[in-house]
Design a protein around this motif. Structure first.
Motif, PDB file in Angstrom:
ATOM      1  N   ALA A 237     -37.992  -2.748 -10.864  1.00  0.00           N
ATOM      2  CA  ALA A 237     -39.729  -2.814 -10.953  1.00  0.00           C
ATOM      3  C   ALA A 237     -40.826  -2.220 -10.110  1.00  0.00           C
ATOM      4  O   ALA A 237     -39.905  -2.061  -8.710  1.00  0.00           O
ATOM      5  CB  ALA A 237     -39.724  -4.493 -10.888  1.00  0.00           C
TER       6      ALA A 237
ATOM      7  N   GLN B  39     -41.978  -9.100  -9.164  1.00  0.00           N
ATOM      8  CA  GLN B  39     -40.875  -9.135  -9.956  1.00  0.00           C
ATOM      9  C   GLN B  39     -39.382  -9.797  -9.002  1.00  0.00           C
ATOM     10  O   GLN B  39     -39.675  -9.518  -7.634  1.00  0.00           O
ATOM     11  CB  GLN B  39     -41.161  -8.213 -10.613  1.00  0.00           C
ATOM     12  CG  GLN B  39     -39.020  -8.260 -11.902  1.00  0.00           C
ATOM     13  CD  GLN B  39     -39.393  -9.470 -13.203  1.00  0.00           C
ATOM     14  OE1 GLN B  39     -38.805 -10.185 -12.010  1.00  0.00           O
ATOM     15  NE2 GLN B  39     -40.059  -9.140 -13.657  1.00  0.00           N
ATOM     16  N   HIS B  40     -38.753 -10.101  -9.424  1.00  0.00           N
ATOM     17  CA  HIS B  40     -37.749 -10.433  -8.687  1.00  0.00           C
ATOM     18  C   HIS B  40     -36.309  -9.302  -8.790  1.00  0.00           C
ATOM     19  O   HIS B  40     -36.474  -9.266 -10.353  1.00  0.00           O
ATOM     20  CB  HIS B  40     -36.674 -11.608  -8.679  1.00  0.00           C
ATOM     21  CG  HIS B  40     -36.103 -12.006  -8.523  1.00  0.00           C
ATOM     22  ND1 HIS B  40     -34.529 -11.545  -8.036  1.00  0.00           N
ATOM     23  CD2 HIS B  40     -35.616 -13.332  -7.530  1.00  0.00           C
ATOM     24  CE1 HIS B  40     -33.845 -12.359  -6.741  1.00  0.00           C
ATOM     25  NE2 HIS B  40     -34.267 -13.460  -6.490  1.00  0.00           N
TER      26      HIS B  40
ATOM     27  N   ASP C  81     -47.337  -8.755 -11.961  1.00  0.00           N
ATOM     28  CA  ASP C  81     -46.489  -7.462 -12.315  1.00  0.00           C
ATOM     29  C   ASP C  81     -45.112  -8.129 -11.149  1.00  0.00           C
ATOM     30  O   ASP C  81     -44.228  -7.723 -11.035  1.00  0.00           O
ATOM     31  CB  ASP C  81     -46.486  -6.246 -12.503  1.00  0.00           C
ATOM     32  CG  ASP C  81     -46.983  -5.650 -11.502  1.00  0.00           C
ATOM     33  OD1 ASP C  81     -48.109  -6.345 -10.293  1.00  0.00           O
ATOM     34  OD2 ASP C  81     -47.189  -4.638 -11.138  1.00  0.00           O
TER      35      ASP C  81
ATOM     36  N   LEU D 292     -41.376  -5.563  -6.303  1.00  0.00           N
ATOM     37  CA  LEU D 292     -40.343  -6.115  -6.301  1.00  0.00           C
ATOM     38  C   LEU D 292     -40.371  -7.205  -5.179  1.00  0.00           C
ATOM     39  O   LEU D 292     -40.531  -6.958  -3.376  1.00  0.00           O
ATOM     40  CB  LEU D 292     -39.338  -5.130  -6.060  1.00  0.00           C
ATOM     41  CG  LEU D 292     -38.303  -4.621  -6.945  1.00  0.00           C
ATOM     42  CD1 LEU D 292     -37.020  -3.540  -6.419  1.00  0.00           C
ATOM     43  CD2 LEU D 292     -38.008  -5.801  -8.266  1.00  0.00           C
TER      44      LEU D 292
ATOM     45  N   TYR E  15     -33.689  -9.682 -11.438  1.00  0.00           N
ATOM     46  CA  TYR E  15     -33.762  -9.915 -12.720  1.00  0.00           C
ATOM     47  C   TYR E  15     -34.080  -8.081 -13.209  1.00  0.00           C
ATOM     48  O   TYR E  15     -34.027  -7.754 -14.594  1.00  0.00           O
ATOM     49  CB  TYR E  15     -35.367 -10.387 -13.695  1.00  0.00           C
ATOM     50  CG  TYR E  15     -35.290 -12.230 -13.252  1.00  0.00           C
ATOM     51  CD1 TYR E  15     -34.600 -12.896 -13.747  1.00  0.00           C
ATOM     52  CD2 TYR E  15     -35.589 -12.435 -11.902  1.00  0.00           C
ATOM     53  CE1 TYR E  15     -34.438 -13.884 -14.345  1.00  0.00           C
ATOM     54  CE2 TYR E  15     -34.680 -13.679 -12.046  1.00  0.00           C
ATOM     55  CZ  TYR E  15     -34.947 -14.451 -13.008  1.00  0.00           C
ATOM     56  OH  TYR E  15     -33.981 -15.970 -13.060  1.00  0.00           O
ATOM     57  N   ASP E  16     -34.879  -7.372 -12.244  1.00  0.00           N
ATOM     58  CA  ASP E  16     -35.764  -6.485 -12.585  1.00  0.00           C
ATOM     59  C   ASP E  16     -35.673  -5.134 -11.413  1.00  0.00           C
ATOM     60  O   ASP E  16     -36.331  -5.391 -11.148  1.00  0.00           O
ATOM     61  CB  ASP E  16     -36.725  -6.164 -13.621  1.00  0.00           C
ATOM     62  CG  ASP E  16     -37.696  -4.313 -13.472  1.00  0.00           C
ATOM     63  OD1 ASP E  16     -36.448  -3.818 -13.516  1.00  0.00           O
ATOM     64  OD2 ASP E  16     -38.715  -4.818 -14.121  1.00  0.00           O
TER      65      ASP E  16
ATOM     66  N   ARG F 253     -47.717 -14.029  -8.310  1.00  0.00           N
ATOM     67  CA  ARG F 253     -48.351 -14.164  -9.270  1.00  0.00           C
ATOM     68  C   ARG F 253     -49.302 -14.845  -9.730  1.00  0.00           C
ATOM     69  O   ARG F 253     -50.879 -14.102 -10.588  1.00  0.00           O
ATOM     70  CB  ARG F 253     -47.549 -14.552 -10.843  1.00  0.00           C
ATOM     71  CG  ARG F 253     -46.232 -13.159 -10.643  1.00  0.00           C
ATOM     72  CD  ARG F 253     -44.984 -14.225 -11.849  1.00  0.00           C
ATOM     73  NE  ARG F 253     -44.774 -12.594 -12.705  1.00  0.00           N
ATOM     74  CZ  ARG F 253     -43.588 -12.863 -13.382  1.00  0.00           C
ATOM     75  NH1 ARG F 253     -43.635 -14.290 -13.937  1.00  0.00           N
ATOM     76  NH2 ARG F 253     -42.148 -12.266 -13.174  1.00  0.00           N
TER      77      ARG F 253
ATOM     78  N   ILE G  40     -41.751 -16.399  -6.574  1.00  0.00           N
ATOM     79  CA  ILE G  40     -42.896 -15.055  -7.786  1.00  0.00           C
ATOM     80  C   ILE G  40     -43.893 -15.723  -8.306  1.00  0.00           C
ATOM     81  O   ILE G  40     -44.741 -15.262  -8.357  1.00  0.00           O
ATOM     82  CB  ILE G  40     -41.721 -14.807  -8.365  1.00  0.00           C
ATOM     83  CG1 ILE G  40     -40.028 -13.974  -7.748  1.00  0.00           C
ATOM     84  CG2 ILE G  40     -41.988 -14.205  -9.900  1.00  0.00           C
ATOM     85  CD1 ILE G  40     -40.921 -12.461  -7.695  1.00  0.00           C
TER      86      ILE G  40
END
Length: 226
Positions: free
Chosen positions: A116, A108-109, A106, A119, A112-113, A99, A95
């Motif tokens: 998103a 994301q994992h 943005d 991913l 967590y979300d 980023r 991640i």
């Protein structure tokens, strides 16, 4: 040598107990004086890690503070601090790199979300918890050199992995895939220009023994010593 292990320590979680034991195995075999400390991602001390010689981002996600974790990984990557990530720790290394290097702000994992838009770490189609699998290593990698072989069998505790859609992009940017399973899925990544920046989806600490410390953990501590 001072080592920080970053995760939410749980004495009832087998990989955490194995992490402590594996460090002791390698330190004893290498005759190194290693002092290690677990730091929660919610601990404000994670914002200043300059007193540590190496960082291990351990299993056990989700972490309490993802942003602090990502910032700590960025510090270690940029300042050339020997860094090891296993299971969830590796996923957070991916991640951070996505980023701050690839430019996917943005990234994301899924833990967590899960909804998103991008991913980078996604849920595995089949859980690997408790499974042992063969891994093929790239011959020129520091990981293969540490093992002294190009094929290893390791144990997993994870339900998430690097999204295959982003693997080539990450690897081309410098976080190189050096280990794959029989389905050619990414299982080990490293930054070749870094003293030690290695992430494994498996947990090598699970296979460390007092009379046979894990070679990759040995390599990590030797990098910290240097």
């Amino acid at each position: 040598m001072k080592l920080a292990i970053i995760a939410e320590y749980d004495p009832g979680f087998e990989p955490h107990v194995q992490t402590d034991a594996a460090i002791a195995h390698s330190a004893s075999a290498l005759k190194l004086d290693v002092e290690f400390e677990w730091l929660s991602t919610a601990d404000e001390r994670i914002e200043d890690l300059t007193t540590f010689d190496a960082l291990w981002f351990a299993p056990g996600s989700p972490y309490r503070d993802m942003n602090r974790t990502v910032n700590a990984i960025r510090y270690a990557r940029e300042q050339k601090v020997p860094t090891f990530g296993t299971c969830g720790g590796f996923q957070h290394m991916v991640i951070e790199f996505a980023r701050n290097i690839v430019g996917i702000s943005d990234a994301q994992h899924a833990e967590y979300d899960p909804y998103a838009s991008r991913l980078i770490v996604s849920q595995l189609a089949c859980s690997l918890v408790g499974r042992e699998m063969q891994i093929s290593l790239k011959a020129s990698s520091m990981t293969a050199i540490a093992y002294g072989t190009y094929s290893v069998c390791e144990r997993y505790y994870c339900n998430f992995g690097v999204n295959p859609e982003f693997v080539d992009q990450l690897s081309s940017a410098g976080f190189v895939v050096v280990g794959t399973d029989s389905d050619n899925e990414c299982r080990v990544m490293e930054i070749p220009q870094h003293p030690f920046f290695v992430g494994t989806l498996y947990v090598p600490q699970a296979r460390s023994l007092p009379d046979r410390p894990h070679p990759l953990i040995n390599a990590f501590l030797l990098a910290a010593q240097r």
